[in-house]
Scaffold this motif. Sequence first.
Motif, short mmCIF file in Angstrom:
data_model
loop_
_atom_site.label_atom_id
_atom_site.label_comp_id
_atom_site.label_asym_id
_atom_site.label_seq_id
_atom_site.Cartn_x
_atom_site.Cartn_y
_atom_site.Cartn_z
N ARG A 128 -5.61 13.10 -4.33
CA ARG A 128 -4.58 12.30 -3.66
C ARG A 128 -3.20 12.61 -4.22
O ARG A 128 -3.04 12.85 -5.42
CB ARG A 128 -4.82 10.81 -3.89
CG ARG A 128 -5.98 10.22 -3.16
CD ARG A 128 -6.07 8.77 -3.56
NE ARG A 128 -7.14 8.07 -2.88
CZ ARG A 128 -7.68 6.96 -3.33
NH1 ARG A 128 -7.27 6.41 -4.45
NH2 ARG A 128 -8.64 6.38 -2.65
N THR A 159 -1.76 11.37 0.89
CA THR A 159 -2.44 12.47 1.54
C THR A 159 -3.26 13.19 0.47
O THR A 159 -3.26 12.78 -0.67
CB THR A 159 -1.41 13.40 2.24
OG1 THR A 159 -2.09 14.37 3.01
CG2 THR A 159 -0.48 14.06 1.25
N LYS A 160 -3.95 14.24 0.85
CA LYS A 160 -4.73 15.02 -0.14
C LYS A 160 -4.15 16.42 -0.22
O LYS A 160 -3.77 17.01 0.78
CB LYS A 160 -6.20 15.06 0.25
CG LYS A 160 -6.84 13.69 0.10
CD LYS A 160 -8.32 13.77 -0.06
CE LYS A 160 -8.83 12.36 -0.32
NZ LYS A 160 -10.23 12.27 -0.35
N GLU A 165 -4.41 9.72 10.71
CA GLU A 165 -5.66 10.41 10.32
C GLU A 165 -5.46 11.31 9.11
O GLU A 165 -6.41 11.64 8.42
CB GLU A 165 -6.23 11.21 11.49
CG GLU A 165 -5.44 12.46 11.88
CD GLU A 165 -4.25 12.21 12.80
OE1 GLU A 165 -3.54 13.18 13.13
OE2 GLU A 165 -4.03 11.06 13.19
N THR A 166 -4.20 11.69 8.82
CA THR A 166 -3.95 12.53 7.65
C THR A 166 -3.51 11.71 6.44
O THR A 166 -3.30 12.25 5.37
CB THR A 166 -2.85 13.57 7.94
OG1 THR A 166 -1.63 12.89 8.23
CG2 THR A 166 -3.25 14.47 9.10
N LEU A 167 -3.38 10.39 6.64
CA LEU A 167 -2.92 9.51 5.57
C LEU A 167 -4.02 8.53 5.17
O LEU A 167 -4.80 8.09 5.99
CB LEU A 167 -1.69 8.72 6.02
CG LEU A 167 -0.47 9.55 6.40
CD1 LEU A 167 0.60 8.65 7.00
CD2 LEU A 167 0.08 10.30 5.20
N GLU A 168 -4.01 8.18 3.91
CA GLU A 168 -4.92 7.17 3.39
C GLU A 168 -4.05 6.05 2.84
O GLU A 168 -3.15 6.28 2.03
CB GLU A 168 -5.79 7.76 2.28
CG GLU A 168 -6.77 6.80 1.68
CD GLU A 168 -7.59 7.43 0.57
OE1 GLU A 168 -8.44 6.71 0.01
OE2 GLU A 168 -7.37 8.61 0.22
N VAL A 183 -3.62 3.10 0.47
CA VAL A 183 -4.26 2.68 -0.77
C VAL A 183 -3.42 1.57 -1.41
O VAL A 183 -2.20 1.75 -1.59
CB VAL A 183 -4.39 3.88 -1.74
CG1 VAL A 183 -5.09 3.47 -3.02
CG2 VAL A 183 -5.12 5.03 -1.07
N GLU A 210 0.43 3.80 11.66
CA GLU A 210 -0.82 3.97 12.41
C GLU A 210 -0.59 4.75 13.70
O GLU A 210 -1.48 5.46 14.16
CB GLU A 210 -1.45 2.62 12.67
CG GLU A 210 -2.00 1.98 11.42
CD GLU A 210 -2.53 0.58 11.62
OE1 GLU A 210 -3.38 0.16 10.81
OE2 GLU A 210 -2.11 -0.11 12.56
N HIS A 218 0.84 -1.20 0.00
CA HIS A 218 0.00 0.00 0.00
C HIS A 218 0.88 1.25 0.00
O HIS A 218 1.98 1.25 0.56
CB HIS A 218 -0.86 0.06 1.27
CG HIS A 218 -2.07 -0.82 1.23
ND1 HIS A 218 -2.02 -2.18 1.13
CD2 HIS A 218 -3.38 -0.50 1.32
CE1 HIS A 218 -3.23 -2.69 1.15
NE2 HIS A 218 -4.10 -1.68 1.26
N ALA A 278 0.96 5.18 1.31
CA ALA A 278 0.34 6.12 2.25
C ALA A 278 0.26 7.47 1.54
O ALA A 278 1.27 8.09 1.25
CB ALA A 278 1.16 6.22 3.53
#
Length: 183
Positions: free
Chosen positions: A41, A30-31, A112-115, A117, A107, A26, A28
């Motif tokens: 993203r 951000t937006k 909370e600021t990372l997704e 994917v 984690e 995955h 990591a």
Amino acid sequence: MNEARPEFPAASIDVVVLTLKDGKLHAALTKRPADPFKGKRCLVGGIVRMAEDRDLDETVARVLKERTGLEDIYAEQLYTFGDASRDPRGWAIAVAYIALVPLGRLEQARAETLEFVPIDGLEGLAFDHDRILRAAVGRVRGKGAYSVLPARFLDAEFSIPEMMRVYEQVLGGKISLSSFTRK
């Protein structure tokens, strides 16, 4: 004769933060908080601050800490990307790095600021980040076949079966136990 000062391209750091989650590689992400590409993203990144950063490695450490809360992370330089079409605001250079991080560390940081994917089929990132991500995944998989690089996804203590699973997840397929233990 008074020469005009040359224009310089913008210089930034883009970090491909990779982890293993649910048995898959995955990224990591951000937006983007602002234009261009607001809300889209993107990789973890930031501009080089000439008055603050002494070198690129220091810039990477600062960007990772500010954007993710991560410190003391393994990162290696991937490639330098630069051309007039990277950024709609003008000529830009990005020095890309790869950071391999165990999921637990991500984690515990600013998750909370990372997704997180999955990298397979991932596209549509801001700027030329799709291209940078593909290059990073190719590097990690390529080096994973002959080096200990995938072990960076493991915590300090791990078993041989855990390490073998990590290699299989990074390389994308089963590997022979006998050849793995010889390696």
